[in-house]
Design an enzyme around this catalytic site. Structure first.
Site, PDB file in Angstrom:
ATOM      1  N   LYS A  53      17.440  50.035  76.131  1.00 21.58           N
ATOM      2  CA  LYS A  53      17.480  50.709  74.687  1.00 21.58           C
ATOM      3  C   LYS A  53      18.675  50.121  73.990  1.00 21.58           C
ATOM      4  CE  LYS A  53      14.460  54.218  76.296  1.00 21.58           C
ATOM      5  NZ  LYS A  53      14.277  55.742  76.979  1.00 21.58           N
ATOM      6  N   GLN A  97      17.752  60.552  78.590  1.00 22.47           N
ATOM      7  CA  GLN A  97      16.488  60.117  79.120  1.00 22.47           C
ATOM      8  C   GLN A  97      16.606  60.874  80.287  1.00 22.47           C
ATOM      9  OE1 GLN A  97      15.756  56.806  78.612  1.00 22.47           O
ATOM     10  NE2 GLN A  97      14.657  56.797  80.370  1.00 22.47           N
ATOM     11  N   ASP A 120      12.376  60.745  70.272  1.00 23.82           N
ATOM     12  CA  ASP A 120      11.240  60.624  71.282  1.00 23.82           C
ATOM     13  C   ASP A 120      10.163  61.500  70.944  1.00 23.82           C
ATOM     14  OD1 ASP A 120      11.747  59.305  73.660  1.00 23.82           O
ATOM     15  OD2 ASP A 120      13.285  60.710  74.485  1.00 23.82           O
TER      16      ASP A 120
HETATM   17  N1  GUN Z   1      11.803  58.599  80.681  1.00 27.42           N
HETATM   18  C1  GUN Z   1      10.753  57.732  80.928  1.00 27.42           C
HETATM   19  N2  GUN Z   1      10.215  57.417  79.768  1.00 27.42           N
HETATM   20  C2  GUN Z   1      11.065  58.279  78.868  1.00 27.42           C
HETATM   21  C3  GUN Z   1      11.134  58.146  77.458  1.00 27.42           C
HETATM   22  O1  GUN Z   1      10.126  57.637  76.735  1.00 27.42           O
HETATM   23  N3  GUN Z   1      12.001  58.953  77.029  1.00 27.42           N
HETATM   24  C4  GUN Z   1      12.834  59.736  77.519  1.00 27.42           C
HETATM   25  N4  GUN Z   1      13.722  60.281  77.002  1.00 27.42           N
HETATM   26  N5  GUN Z   1      13.070  59.495  78.986  1.00 27.42           N
HETATM   27  C5  GUN Z   1      11.912  58.734  79.624  1.00 27.42           C
END
Ligand code: GUN
Length: 284
Positions: A53, A97, A120
């Site tokens: 990311k 996350q 998100d």
């Molecule tokens: N963990 C696995 N996929 C995601 C996601 O799309 N966003 C976040 N914040 N955590 C994750």
């Protein structure tokens, strides 16, 4: 004939367009989209996702920060940290996350993020907007799948769409986005009776159940569009999806591979939502 949907190529194309748009936004307004990612603890998979990311945000020309905090952080301290970024106008996207350690309440954390910065799309307010048919911030994986349909001219209107998996991250928002485009949607899950029979009715089948090669040929109607959100290891340790690709690909009109299908689109859509949040912030 089977068309393989190339998520990697589409993601690269969209990232390039996003970098251009970001440069233009910066030149015209001085606004630089900012994304902060908060990583609690040292989950190895999360560390990889977070690094990707960050890389993608920097490539797009964003301001990017990863805040790594120890597994032992208290919920109170984590909420206070989130609030600092809520208040700071330099940051347009805040992402915590997942998964979080057991002593932290996920729901409290998701609620603490300013819904305007919730790139998100997990905040209940944004989930509610989506359910009401007015999406603002949408979870990235289903948003990426809708983008693939657009790119490949796959019209979902009036089609039978079956979604396997009912997570808040993929299955539920996927069902809503398909419904918003006038598909007839069936949302199924691991307890659904006669799942293969229901899946066989699908013109569009989206699979996000988290089980390696769960969807076999008997789940798939000839000519169906098959989207595989899974990311698993098979018996030989090789990366594979929720769909048994060898069995299913010959039946499908379009199919996403794993890797190189849905995965690369997810991060790109996250960047796109951060950009849109930065543009919206300018209008406030
Ligand atoms: N963990 C696995 N996929 C995601 C996601 O799309 N966003 C976040 N914040 N955590 C994750």
């Amino acid at each position: 004939m089977t068309h393989v949907i190339d998520g990697k190529a589409l993601a690269v194309k969209l990232q390039g367009e996003l970098a251009e748009k970001t440069a233009r936004l910066k030149a015209e307004t001085g606004q630089v989209p900012g994304l902060v990612v908060i990583l609690v603890g040292e989950n190895p998979a999360s560390q990889v996702y977070v690094r990707n990311k960050e890389r993608s945000a920097l490539a797009a020309g964003f301001r990017s920060e990863v805040v790594r905090v120890p597994e032992s952080i208290s919920q109170e301290d984590l909420l206070a940290l989130i609030d600092c970024y809520n208040q700071d106008p330099l940051w347009h996207g805040i992402l915590v996350q997942l998964p979080l350690p057991a002593h932290i309440d996920d729901e409290a954390v998701l609620l603490a993020i300013d819904p305007n910065k919730d790139v998100d799309g997990f905040h209940p307010l944004n989930m509610g907007h989506l359910w009401a048919g007015n999406p603002v911030m949408v979870p990235s994986t289903p948003a990426g799948i809708m983008e693939m349909f657009r790119e490949y001219d796959i019209d979902v209107e009036g089609k039978n769409a079956v979604v396997i998996g009912r997570s808040n991250i993929v299955g539920k928002p996927m069902a809503q986005l398909l419904l918003a485009k006038n598909a007839t949607v069936t949302l199924t899950h691991s307890r659904t009776h006669h799942l293969a029979k229901i899946a066989r009715k699908a013109d569009i089948l989206v699979v996000a159940i988290g089980r390696a090669k769960f969807v076999t040929a008997d789940f798939v109607k000839e000519g169906a569009v098959v989207i595989d959100v899974g990311m698993n290891r098979d018996e030989n340790g090789k990366l594979c999806g929720d769909v048994d690709y060898e069995q299913v690909a010959p039946l499908a009109s379009y199919i996403t591979p794993v890797p190189g299908g849905v995965g690369p689109m997810t991060i790109t859509m996250l960047m796109s939502q951060t950009y849109e949040a930065a543009v919206r912030a300018l209008k406030k």
